[in-house]
Design a protein around this motif. Structure first.
Motif, PDB file in Angstrom:
ATOM      1  N   HIS A 192       0.104  -7.126   3.368  1.00 16.81           N
ATOM      2  CA  HIS A 192       1.558  -7.015   3.569  1.00 16.81           C
ATOM      3  C   HIS A 192       2.197  -8.406   3.462  1.00 16.81           C
ATOM      4  O   HIS A 192       3.256  -8.574   2.849  1.00 16.81           O
ATOM      5  CB  HIS A 192       1.900  -6.420   4.937  1.00 16.81           C
ATOM      6  CG  HIS A 192       1.370  -5.035   5.160  1.00 16.81           C
ATOM      7  ND1 HIS A 192       1.662  -4.305   6.289  1.00 16.81           N
ATOM      8  CD2 HIS A 192       0.569  -4.243   4.397  1.00 16.81           C
ATOM      9  CE1 HIS A 192       1.060  -3.121   6.222  1.00 16.81           C
ATOM     10  NE2 HIS A 192       0.398  -3.065   5.088  1.00 16.81           N
ATOM     11  N   ASP A 214       3.120   2.408   3.301  1.00 17.06           N
ATOM     12  CA  ASP A 214       3.775   1.295   4.011  1.00 17.06           C
ATOM     13  C   ASP A 214       5.288   1.513   4.139  1.00 17.06           C
ATOM     14  O   ASP A 214       5.857   1.345   5.219  1.00 17.06           O
ATOM     15  CB  ASP A 214       3.545  -0.033   3.280  1.00 17.06           C
ATOM     16  CG  ASP A 214       2.119  -0.550   3.389  1.00 17.06           C
ATOM     17  OD1 ASP A 214       1.360  -0.054   4.248  1.00 17.06           O
ATOM     18  OD2 ASP A 214       1.770  -1.455   2.603  1.00 17.06           O
ATOM     19  N   HIS A 229       0.822  -1.221   0.000  1.00 19.32           N
ATOM     20  CA  HIS A 229       0.000   0.000   0.000  1.00 19.32           C
ATOM     21  C   HIS A 229       0.854   1.270   0.000  1.00 19.32           C
ATOM     22  O   HIS A 229       1.944   1.276   0.577  1.00 19.32           O
ATOM     23  CB  HIS A 229      -0.846   0.066   1.288  1.00 19.32           C
ATOM     24  CG  HIS A 229      -1.626  -1.168   1.572  1.00 19.32           C
ATOM     25  ND1 HIS A 229      -1.486  -1.890   2.730  1.00 19.32           N
ATOM     26  CD2 HIS A 229      -2.567  -1.810   0.832  1.00 19.32           C
ATOM     27  CE1 HIS A 229      -2.309  -2.933   2.705  1.00 19.32           C
ATOM     28  NE2 HIS A 229      -2.964  -2.918   1.568  1.00 19.32           N
TER      29      HIS A 229
HETATM   30 ZN   LIG Z   1      -0.315  -1.296   4.427  1.00 16.96          ZN
END
Ligand SMILES: [Zn+2]
Length: 251
Positions: free
Chosen positions: A142, A30, A27
């Motif tokens: 993730h 991150d 994302h």
């Molecule tokens: Zn994330």
């Protein structure tokens, strides 16, 4: 090649042995939460950094912004955040829905394409292993991005028989990655002192306004609390700030 004993954590190569770094995350924001200070240091050391986002993060945020607008908003925010660190090459993979990421063959092939194109000696990824003590760092996307990245790094990126069409049609020759840095791994083995680049980490995270705007003045305190906790854990000394990683050496 770095010599080490099995069972001992790997230590990273000196930055002067590295020319190019690829960062792969699920994302927008991150890599900034996990490693902005470290990435800024790499840029300062003259390394070329590319950031690859697997999704546009359209499930993120805390207000009722129209979800159809979120991909464009978050793409703009990531480009601005990366610019604060001195990173100009920011890429987004098409076709993956935020919250639904899987380490699919398609995702692996897309990451292999970028590895062969960028030819990084060092790749920074998210942990494919769940860290139960900090479950927010182990968002399922993730784990998926980390798993796909590990599979892409070894063996697919360096194996010419994995997706031979990448060579035949796109002239993307096999590439061997030397070193992998893993964020949010249950076993952290290496710390980077980010005290000098911390201001740019704050600026990068402020650029993710759709995600951090609600924290306003508390954002910097939140980040420095986090950084000083890491610094304490690794004994960096009073007043220092750190980011920590698990290092893999692939020879
Ligand atoms: Zn994330």
């Amino acid at each position: 090649m770095t010599q080490r004993t099995f069972g001992q954590p790997a230590t990273p190569r000196p930055d002067k042995e590295i020319q190019r770094v690829l960062v792969v995350v699920a994302h927008p924001d991150d890599s900034d939460f996990g490693a902005a200070g470290t990435i800024a240091g790499w840029v300062d050391a003259g390394l070329s950094v590319t950031i690859l986002l697997c999704t546009h993060g359209e499930q993120g945020g805390f207000d009722d912004t129209n979800r159809e607008q979120m991909p464009a908003i978050r793409e703009r925010e990531q480009v601005a955040a990366s610019a604060a660190l001195g990173v100009k090459d920011v890429r987004f993979l098409p076709g993956h829905r935020d919250g639904w990421l899987e380490p699919s063959w398609e995702l692996q092939r897309q990451i292999v394409e970028v590895i062969r194109d960028v030819q990084p000696q060092r790749v920074l990824i998210q942990s494919p292993e769940r860290w139960y003590d900090r479950i927010q760092a182990s968002h399922p996307d993730h784990l998926a991005a980390g798993e796909a990245a590990v599979r892409a790094i070894y063996p697919a990126a360096e194996n010419r028989y994995a997706w031979p069409e990448l060579i035949e049609r796109q002239r993307l020759e096999p590439w061997h990655v030397n070193e992998v840095w893993i964020m949010a791994h249950p076993e952290m083995t290496h710390v980077v002192d980010i005290t000098d680049t911390f201001g740019r980490k704050v600026a990068a995270l402020q650029a993710h306004a759709s995600q951090t705007g609600h924290m306003s003045d508390q954002l910097e305190d939140f980040l420095s609390g986090w950084g000083s906790g890491v610094a304490d854990m690794f004994g960096l000394g009073q007043g220092r700030l750190g980011e920590c990683f698990h290092i893999m050496d692939l020879g």
